[in-house]
Design an enzyme around this catalytic site. Structure first.
Site, PDB file in Angstrom:
ATOM      1  N   ASP A  70      -2.729 -10.831  -2.124  1.00  0.00           N
ATOM      2  CA  ASP A  70      -3.267 -10.268  -0.881  1.00  0.00           C
ATOM      3  C   ASP A  70      -4.733  -9.885  -1.118  1.00  0.00           C
ATOM      4  O   ASP A  70      -5.106  -9.515  -2.229  1.00  0.00           O
ATOM      5  CB  ASP A  70      -2.442  -9.033  -0.503  1.00  0.00           C
ATOM      6  CG  ASP A  70      -2.774  -8.491   0.878  1.00  0.00           C
ATOM      7  OD1 ASP A  70      -2.017  -8.775   1.812  1.00  0.00           O
ATOM      8  OD2 ASP A  70      -3.790  -7.770   1.009  1.00  0.00           O
ATOM      9  N   ASP A  79      -4.324 -12.852   3.631  1.00  0.00           N
ATOM     10  CA  ASP A  79      -5.559 -12.395   4.275  1.00  0.00           C
ATOM     11  C   ASP A  79      -6.816 -12.662   3.445  1.00  0.00           C
ATOM     12  O   ASP A  79      -7.921 -12.285   3.852  1.00  0.00           O
ATOM     13  CB  ASP A  79      -5.462 -10.912   4.667  1.00  0.00           C
ATOM     14  CG  ASP A  79      -4.824 -10.054   3.603  1.00  0.00           C
ATOM     15  OD1 ASP A  79      -4.580 -10.548   2.487  1.00  0.00           O
ATOM     16  OD2 ASP A  79      -4.557  -8.858   3.889  1.00  0.00           O
ATOM     17  N   HIS A 139      -6.272  -7.370  -0.243  1.00  0.00           N
ATOM     18  CA  HIS A 139      -6.401  -5.934  -0.550  1.00  0.00           C
ATOM     19  C   HIS A 139      -5.632  -5.604  -1.833  1.00  0.00           C
ATOM     20  O   HIS A 139      -4.590  -6.195  -2.106  1.00  0.00           O
ATOM     21  CB  HIS A 139      -5.832  -5.101   0.606  1.00  0.00           C
ATOM     22  CG  HIS A 139      -6.466  -5.401   1.933  1.00  0.00           C
ATOM     23  ND1 HIS A 139      -5.907  -6.282   2.841  1.00  0.00           N
ATOM     24  CD2 HIS A 139      -7.613  -4.939   2.483  1.00  0.00           C
ATOM     25  CE1 HIS A 139      -6.700  -6.347   3.917  1.00  0.00           C
ATOM     26  NE2 HIS A 139      -7.735  -5.544   3.728  1.00  0.00           N
ATOM     27  N   HIS A 145       0.819  -1.228   0.000  1.00  0.00           N
ATOM     28  CA  HIS A 145       0.000   0.000   0.000  1.00  0.00           C
ATOM     29  C   HIS A 145       0.850   1.275   0.000  1.00  0.00           C
ATOM     30  O   HIS A 145       0.311   2.362  -0.222  1.00  0.00           O
ATOM     31  CB  HIS A 145      -0.915   0.039   1.233  1.00  0.00           C
ATOM     32  CG  HIS A 145      -1.952  -1.041   1.257  1.00  0.00           C
ATOM     33  ND1 HIS A 145      -2.819  -1.257   0.212  1.00  0.00           N
ATOM     34  CD2 HIS A 145      -2.262  -1.971   2.201  1.00  0.00           C
ATOM     35  CE1 HIS A 145      -3.619  -2.280   0.514  1.00  0.00           C
ATOM     36  NE2 HIS A 145      -3.295  -2.734   1.706  1.00  0.00           N
TER      37      HIS A 145
HETATM   38 ZN   LIG Z   1      -4.035  -7.212   2.894  1.00  0.00          ZN
END
Ligand SMILES: [Zn+2]
Length: 312
Positions: A166, A249, A168, A129
Site C-alpha cells: 500500500d 493506491d 501508505h 492503520h
Molecule cells: Zn493506502
C-alpha cells in the site's frame, strides 16, 4: 492449485458518507470486474468463499477488549459517526469490519489446513492503520494483524512475513509486530505521506524493513527496491506463510498519493511473492485488500493481483 476469494455483501454496507474516498463504490468496482471475468470463464482455479465474523478472542490478539467494545458500541443506528478525522462509520460498519477481519482468519486457516494454496480477501474497511487501541486512516480492526496473530498463536507458526505495498505505511501492523521476532513486517510507501511512520531506521527487533520512497517513484525504481531489499529479506527470513497488505493506491492514477505504479507491477510483485512461497512456505500466501481509490485502477490492479495468485 486453488485460490480462495473471500468477499461479503457487508462490505457494501459500510457507508463512509458523501465524498469519502474509501467508499462502497470501491467494492462495486472490484465486484464488477471479477464478475465480468467469471462470465468469460477466465477465473480458473478461483473458489469463492463467504467469510465468518471474526470472534472477540481473535480480535483481542491484536486489540484491547475495551477498544473492540468501543468500536462496536459506536456503530450508530442511523447516520454517521466519526472515530477520527478520516474514519467514519455507519449502521453497517460493525458487521463489515467483523467480516473483513474474519476473512483473514478464515483464509489463514484454509491455507494452513491445505484447502488451497493461497487466498485473496477482498473486503472493506481496510485495516493496516488500525492500532491496538485506536481507529485511524479508514481502518477499524487490523485484519492482517489479526490473521497473522492467528497463524502464530493458534497454529504455532514460527515465521510469518507481511509485505505491505500500500502507498501508505502500515503503522498499526508494524506496531503490532515490531517486538515479535516470529513476524517480519516489510513496507514500501511514499514518504513523506500519511501516517508519517515508516522511516528507514524503524527496524523493530531486526524484523522490520521500511523503504520510504519519494513522490514520483515509478515502476522501475520500485521494482529495483522490492527486488533488492524486500524479496531478499523475505528469502532470508524463510517464512512459513507470506501475507500481503494489498493496497493499490501506489498506482499512478490514484488520487491520494503520488507514486507511479501500473497494474503490471502488482502482477509482477505477486508472482514473485508466490515464487518465494513455493520455495519456503508450502505455497501459502494470504492477501488482504487495503487501499486503492481510483476505481478503474483499483479494479484492474486487484484483477492483476488475483490472476498472479491463481497462475503463479
Ligand atoms: Zn493506502
Amino acid at each position: 492449485m486453488t485460490t480462495l476469494l473471500y468477499m461479503h455483501p457487508s462490505s457494501l454496507e459500510h457507508d463512509t458518507g458523501p465524498g469519502h474516498p474509501e467508499s462502497p463504490a470501491r467494492m462495486r468496482a472490484i465486484t464488477a470486474i471479477l464478475e465480468r471475468e467469471e462470465r468469460k470463464g477466465a477465473l480458473v482455479g478461483v473458489e469463492r468463499r463467504e467469510p465468518p465474523r471474526a470472534t472477540r478472542e481473535q480480535l483481542e490478539r491484536v486489540h484491547g477488549g475495551r477498544y473492540v467494545d468501543a468500536v462496536l458500541d459506536a456503530v450508530p443506528e442511523s447516520g454517521h459517526v466519526r472515530l477520527d478525522p478520516d474514519t467514519v462509520i455507519s449502521p453497517g460498519s460493525g458487521e463489515a469490519a467483523l467480516r473483513a477481519s474474519g476473512a483473514t482468519v478464515a483464509a489463514v486457516e484454509a491455507v494452513i489446513g491445505g484447502e488451497a494454496d493461497n487466498a485473496f480477501c477482498a473486503l472493506r474497511p481496510p485495516g493496516h492503520h488500525a492500532e491496538a487501541e485506536r481507529a485511524m486512516g479508514f481502518c477499524l480492526f487490523n485484519g492482517i494483524a489479526v490473521g497473522a496473530r492467528h497463524a502464530l498463536d493458534v497454529h504455532g507458526l514460527e515465521r510469518v512475513s507481511i509485505f505491505d505495498f500500500d502507498v501508505h505505511h502500515g503503522n498499526g501492523t508494524q506496531h503490532t509486530f515490531e517486538r515479535e521476532p516470529r513476524a517480519q513486517y516489510l513496507s514500501t510507501h511514499q514518504w513523506p505521506l500519511y501516517p508519517g511512520t515508516g522511516a528507514r531506521d524503524e527496524t523493530g527487533v531486526g524484523n522490520v524493513v521500511n523503504r520510504p520512497l519519494p513522490a514520483g517513484t515509478g515502476s522501475r525504481e520500485w521494482r529495483r527496491v522490492v527486488e533488492a531489499d524486500i524479496l531478499t529479506a523475505i528469502d532470508a527470513f524463510a517464512p512459513e506463510l507470506i501475507m500481503i497488505s494489498a493496497g493499490f493506491d501506489a498506482h499512478r492514477a490514484d488520487p491520494l498519493a503520488m507514486l507511479e505504479l501500473v497494474e503490471d507491477d502488482y502482477g509482477w510483485v505477486t508472482a514473485r511473492l508466490v515464487e518465494l512461497a513455493h520455495k519456503h512456505a508450502g505455497s501459502r500466501v494470504v492477501s488482504v485488500l487495503e487501499g486503492g481509490y481510483d476505481l478503474t485502477a483499483l479494479a484492474n490492479s486487484a484483477l492483476a493481483h488475483l490472476n498472479a495468485l491463481r497462475e503463479s
